[in-house]
Design a protein around this motif. Structure first.
Motif, PDB file in Angstrom:
ATOM      1  N   LEU A   9       0.887  -1.050  -0.101  1.00  0.00           N
ATOM      2  CA  LEU A   9      -0.058   0.029   0.022  1.00  0.00           C
ATOM      3  C   LEU A   9       0.687   1.201   0.158  1.00  0.00           C
ATOM      4  N   SER A  10       0.460   2.065  -1.103  1.00  0.00           N
ATOM      5  CA  SER A  10       1.341   3.473  -1.139  1.00  0.00           C
ATOM      6  C   SER A  10       0.290   4.462  -1.037  1.00  0.00           C
ATOM      7  N   LEU A  11       0.585   5.564  -0.678  1.00  0.00           N
ATOM      8  CA  LEU A  11      -0.145   6.884  -0.517  1.00  0.00           C
ATOM      9  C   LEU A  11       0.606   7.976  -1.299  1.00  0.00           C
ATOM     10  N   VAL A  12      -0.111   8.496  -2.436  1.00  0.00           N
ATOM     11  CA  VAL A  12       0.540   9.492  -3.078  1.00  0.00           C
ATOM     12  C   VAL A  12      -0.311  10.779  -2.776  1.00  0.00           C
ATOM     13  N   LEU A  13       0.424  11.841  -2.164  1.00  0.00           N
ATOM     14  CA  LEU A  13      -0.281  13.163  -1.927  1.00  0.00           C
ATOM     15  C   LEU A  13       0.067  13.987  -3.312  1.00  0.00           C
ATOM     16  N   GLY A  56      -5.676   0.868  -8.200  1.00  0.00           N
ATOM     17  CA  GLY A  56      -5.552   2.513  -8.158  1.00  0.00           C
ATOM     18  C   GLY A  56      -6.743   3.074  -7.559  1.00  0.00           C
ATOM     19  N   LEU A  57      -6.663   3.765  -6.420  1.00  0.00           N
ATOM     20  CA  LEU A  57      -7.705   4.488  -5.928  1.00  0.00           C
ATOM     21  C   LEU A  57      -7.538   5.985  -5.904  1.00  0.00           C
ATOM     22  N   ARG A  58      -8.384   6.836  -6.299  1.00  0.00           N
ATOM     23  CA  ARG A  58      -8.122   8.069  -6.305  1.00  0.00           C
ATOM     24  C   ARG A  58      -9.130   8.919  -5.252  1.00  0.00           C
ATOM     25  N   MET A  59      -8.502   9.559  -4.377  1.00  0.00           N
ATOM     26  CA  MET A  59      -9.525  10.422  -3.284  1.00  0.00           C
ATOM     27  C   MET A  59      -9.543  11.848  -3.835  1.00  0.00           C
ATOM     28  N   LEU A  68     -12.418   4.396   0.823  1.00  0.00           N
ATOM     29  CA  LEU A  68     -11.049   4.120  -0.081  1.00  0.00           C
ATOM     30  C   LEU A  68     -10.073   3.210   0.970  1.00  0.00           C
ATOM     31  N   TRP A  69      -9.856   3.556   2.051  1.00  0.00           N
ATOM     32  CA  TRP A  69      -9.001   2.918   2.966  1.00  0.00           C
ATOM     33  C   TRP A  69      -9.506   1.682   3.308  1.00  0.00           C
ATOM     34  N   ASP A  70     -10.584   1.450   3.564  1.00  0.00           N
ATOM     35  CA  ASP A  70     -11.263   0.070   3.745  1.00  0.00           C
ATOM     36  C   ASP A  70     -11.212  -0.725   2.777  1.00  0.00           C
ATOM     37  N   LEU A  73      -7.488  -1.825   2.031  1.00  0.00           N
ATOM     38  CA  LEU A  73      -6.801  -2.673   3.081  1.00  0.00           C
ATOM     39  C   LEU A  73      -7.494  -4.064   2.924  1.00  0.00           C
ATOM     40  N   SER A  74      -8.672  -4.231   2.366  1.00  0.00           N
ATOM     41  CA  SER A  74      -9.115  -5.494   1.964  1.00  0.00           C
ATOM     42  C   SER A  74      -9.043  -6.099   0.688  1.00  0.00           C
ATOM     43  N   LEU A  75      -8.221  -5.525  -0.093  1.00  0.00           N
ATOM     44  CA  LEU A  75      -7.586  -6.094  -1.330  1.00  0.00           C
ATOM     45  C   LEU A  75      -6.459  -7.065  -1.238  1.00  0.00           C
ATOM     46  N   ASP A  76      -6.224  -8.003  -2.187  1.00  0.00           N
ATOM     47  CA  ASP A  76      -5.172  -8.957  -2.039  1.00  0.00           C
ATOM     48  C   ASP A  76      -4.076  -8.729  -3.089  1.00  0.00           C
ATOM     49  N   ARG A  77      -3.904  -7.473  -3.361  1.00  0.00           N
ATOM     50  CA  ARG A  77      -3.017  -7.000  -4.381  1.00  0.00           C
ATOM     51  C   ARG A  77      -2.543  -5.720  -3.981  1.00  0.00           C
ATOM     52  N   PRO A  78      -1.403  -5.374  -4.628  1.00  0.00           N
ATOM     53  CA  PRO A  78      -0.994  -3.832  -4.322  1.00  0.00           C
ATOM     54  C   PRO A  78      -1.685  -2.734  -4.596  1.00  0.00           C
TER      55      PRO A  78
END
Length: 116
Positions: A9-13, A56-59, A68-70, A73-78
C-alpha cells in the motif's frame, strides 16, 4: 509526495508541487514559489497504477477517506491511493535545524489538505 504505508500500500499526495524542500523555504524564509520549476502537471497516479496491474484508488474529497482506505486494506493485491490535496497548504510544517536535531521526524499538521 509518496508515502509507503506497507509492502502492498502506497499513498500519493497529489499537490502538483515538485518539492517539499521549497515549501520549507517558502514558509521559513518567505521565498516565492519557483513556479516554472516546481509546478507539475496533474499526473494520474491511480490510473497509472491500474495500467501496471495494481489497484489504483483516487480520493478527491474528504468523504471518500474511510471507504477507500477500507477498500485498499481489504484487497489482496498492491494498491496505490492517490489523494488530491490543496497545493497551497504545506505538506508538513517546516522545522528549524535545531528542532530537527531534537526531533528526528517532522510532524505533519492535522488539518485536511483537500482541494475541494
Amino acid at each position: 509526495m509518496s508515502v509507503t504505508v506497507s509492502d502492498d500500500l502506497s499513498l500519493v499526495l497529489n499537490n502538483r508541487d515538485l518539492n517539499m524542500v521549497t515549501w520549507e523555504q517558502r514558509v521559513m524564509a518567505g521565498a516565492p514559489k519557483p513556479t516554472a520549476s516546481e509546478e507539475l502537471p496533474d499526473f494520474p497516479s491511480a490510473r497509472y497504477a491500474e495500467s501496471l496491474g495494481l489497484r489504483g484508488l483516487r480520493m478527491d474529497r474528504p468523504d471518500q477517506i474511510a471507504r477507500l482506505w477500507d477498500e485498499a486494506l481489504s484487497l489482496d493485491r498492491p494498491v496505490v491511493i492517490e489523494a488530491c490535496v490543496d497545493p497551497n497548504v504545506p505538506p508538513c510544517r517546516p522545522t528549524s535545524a535545531s528542532s530537527r536535531r531534537r526531533t528526528p521526524r517532522s510532524r505533519c499538521p492535522s488539518r485536511a489538505w483537500w482541494t475541494s
